[in-house]
Design a protein around this motif. Sequence first.
Motif, PDB file in Angstrom:
ATOM      1  N   LEU A  78       0.799  -1.226   0.000  1.00 52.86           N
ATOM      2  CA  LEU A  78       0.000   0.000   0.000  1.00 52.86           C
ATOM      3  C   LEU A  78       0.833   1.279   0.000  1.00 52.86           C
ATOM      4  N   GLY A  79       2.068   1.187   0.496  1.00 51.54           N
ATOM      5  CA  GLY A  79       2.953   2.346   0.444  1.00 51.54           C
ATOM      6  C   GLY A  79       2.662   3.407   1.492  1.00 51.54           C
ATOM      7  N   LEU A  80       3.395   4.512   1.391  1.00 45.44           N
ATOM      8  CA  LEU A  80       3.331   5.598   2.366  1.00 45.44           C
ATOM      9  C   LEU A  80       1.986   6.325   2.419  1.00 45.44           C
ATOM     10  N   PRO A  81       1.283   6.533   1.286  1.00 42.82           N
ATOM     11  CA  PRO A  81       0.016   7.293   1.327  1.00 42.82           C
ATOM     12  C   PRO A  81      -1.012   6.722   2.305  1.00 42.82           C
ATOM     13  N   ILE A  82      -1.119   5.397   2.368  1.00 39.49           N
ATOM     14  CA  ILE A  82      -2.122   4.792   3.259  1.00 39.49           C
ATOM     15  C   ILE A  82      -1.759   5.035   4.722  1.00 39.49           C
ATOM     16  N   LEU A  83      -0.462   5.072   5.004  1.00 40.80           N
ATOM     17  CA  LEU A  83      -0.002   5.331   6.366  1.00 40.80           C
ATOM     18  C   LEU A  83      -0.285   6.775   6.753  1.00 40.80           C
ATOM     19  N   ARG A 118      -2.986   8.356  11.707  1.00 37.30           N
ATOM     20  CA  ARG A 118      -3.382   9.184  12.850  1.00 37.30           C
ATOM     21  C   ARG A 118      -4.503   8.541  13.667  1.00 37.30           C
ATOM     22  N   LYS A 119      -5.334   7.736  13.014  1.00 42.89           N
ATOM     23  CA  LYS A 119      -6.457   7.108  13.712  1.00 42.89           C
ATOM     24  C   LYS A 119      -6.002   6.075  14.738  1.00 42.89           C
ATOM     25  N   VAL A 120      -4.784   5.587  14.597  1.00 40.54           N
ATOM     26  CA  VAL A 120      -4.254   4.616  15.560  1.00 40.54           C
ATOM     27  C   VAL A 120      -3.018   5.170  16.268  1.00 40.54           C
ATOM     28  N   GLY A 121      -2.910   6.489  16.294  1.00 42.09           N
ATOM     29  CA  GLY A 121      -1.834   7.133  17.054  1.00 42.09           C
ATOM     30  C   GLY A 121      -0.525   7.292  16.316  1.00 42.09           C
ATOM     31  N   ILE A 122      -0.503   7.007  15.014  1.00 42.11           N
ATOM     32  CA  ILE A 122       0.719   7.171  14.221  1.00 42.11           C
ATOM     33  C   ILE A 122       0.681   8.546  13.567  1.00 42.11           C
ATOM     34  N   THR A 123       1.318   9.510  14.200  1.00 38.88           N
ATOM     35  CA  THR A 123       1.274  10.892  13.741  1.00 38.88           C
ATOM     36  C   THR A 123       2.275  11.143  12.615  1.00 38.88           C
ATOM     37  N   GLU A 124       2.107  12.293  11.960  1.00 41.28           N
ATOM     38  CA  GLU A 124       3.021  12.689  10.887  1.00 41.28           C
ATOM     39  C   GLU A 124       4.442  12.849  11.419  1.00 41.28           C
ATOM     40  N   GLU A 125       4.547  13.331  12.654  1.00 43.54           N
ATOM     41  CA  GLU A 125       5.857  13.516  13.276  1.00 43.54           C
ATOM     42  C   GLU A 125       6.576  12.174  13.448  1.00 43.54           C
ATOM     43  N   LYS A 126       5.847  11.166  13.917  1.00 40.32           N
ATOM     44  CA  LYS A 126       6.435   9.837  14.091  1.00 40.32           C
ATOM     45  C   LYS A 126       6.832   9.240  12.744  1.00 40.32           C
ATOM     46  N   ILE A 127       6.017   9.467  11.741  1.00 44.05           N
ATOM     47  CA  ILE A 127       6.308   8.950  10.407  1.00 44.05           C
ATOM     48  C   ILE A 127       7.599   9.552   9.867  1.00 44.05           C
ATOM     49  N   ASN A 128       7.726  10.877   9.981  1.00 43.72           N
ATOM     50  CA  ASN A 128       8.910  11.566   9.473  1.00 43.72           C
ATOM     51  C   ASN A 128      10.169  11.162  10.239  1.00 43.72           C
TER      52      ASN A 128
END
Length: 202
Positions: free
Chosen positions: A75-80, A85-95
């Motif tokens: 699915l790649g990065l877009p799905i994440l 965010r709905k399961v607590g994975i924020t943009e900050e954590k991703i970056n």
Amino acid sequence: MEQFLNDLVLQYGYVGLIVALAAGIVGIPVPDELLLTFVGYRVAQGYMSYTVALLCGFTGAMLGITISYVLGLKLGLPILQKYGRKVGITEEKINRTHTLFEKYGPFLLMIGYFLPGVRHLTAYFAGISTLSFRKFSFYAYFGAFIWVSLFVTIGLRLGENWHFVSYCIHHYGAMLTLTVLFLGITWWIYIQFIRKTKQNQI
């Protein structure tokens, strides 16, 4: 929290351990370390088998990290970015994890279990970067074994004082994270040095 863990283990036993750990690593909010430590405490009480607890814990961690890898691969990065965010994975954590993965690659899969907010994402980026499954499984599964064994054994040794792990995570989480990261990077540099030395000798 203790009541939640007690209910989970009492009602669902080893199956509950597998499912909870798998869900926690995929991204569902589950107190993974506390769950493993509590299981170790139950082993100390004689209600669970140490060997079976380790096997089930490893199975759950392996299942969760593999699901994350496949999701990243397919699915790649877009799905994440869209649903994380709905399961607590924020943009900050991703970056942050993306930056770490670019620097340390698959090695982060092994130590990522000990880094809050990172273990949920390392496998996604392994899949996104199309890391081979053979390489992914070597690092990810080895790290899972160490992580599960460590916290179950801590719970076993601490017994009634298993809550101490919760206190340490809450008060010294950042310090522990930095310590593990430092030791991991030092080990990685050492391995690279040995590898280059052997190549130069050939």
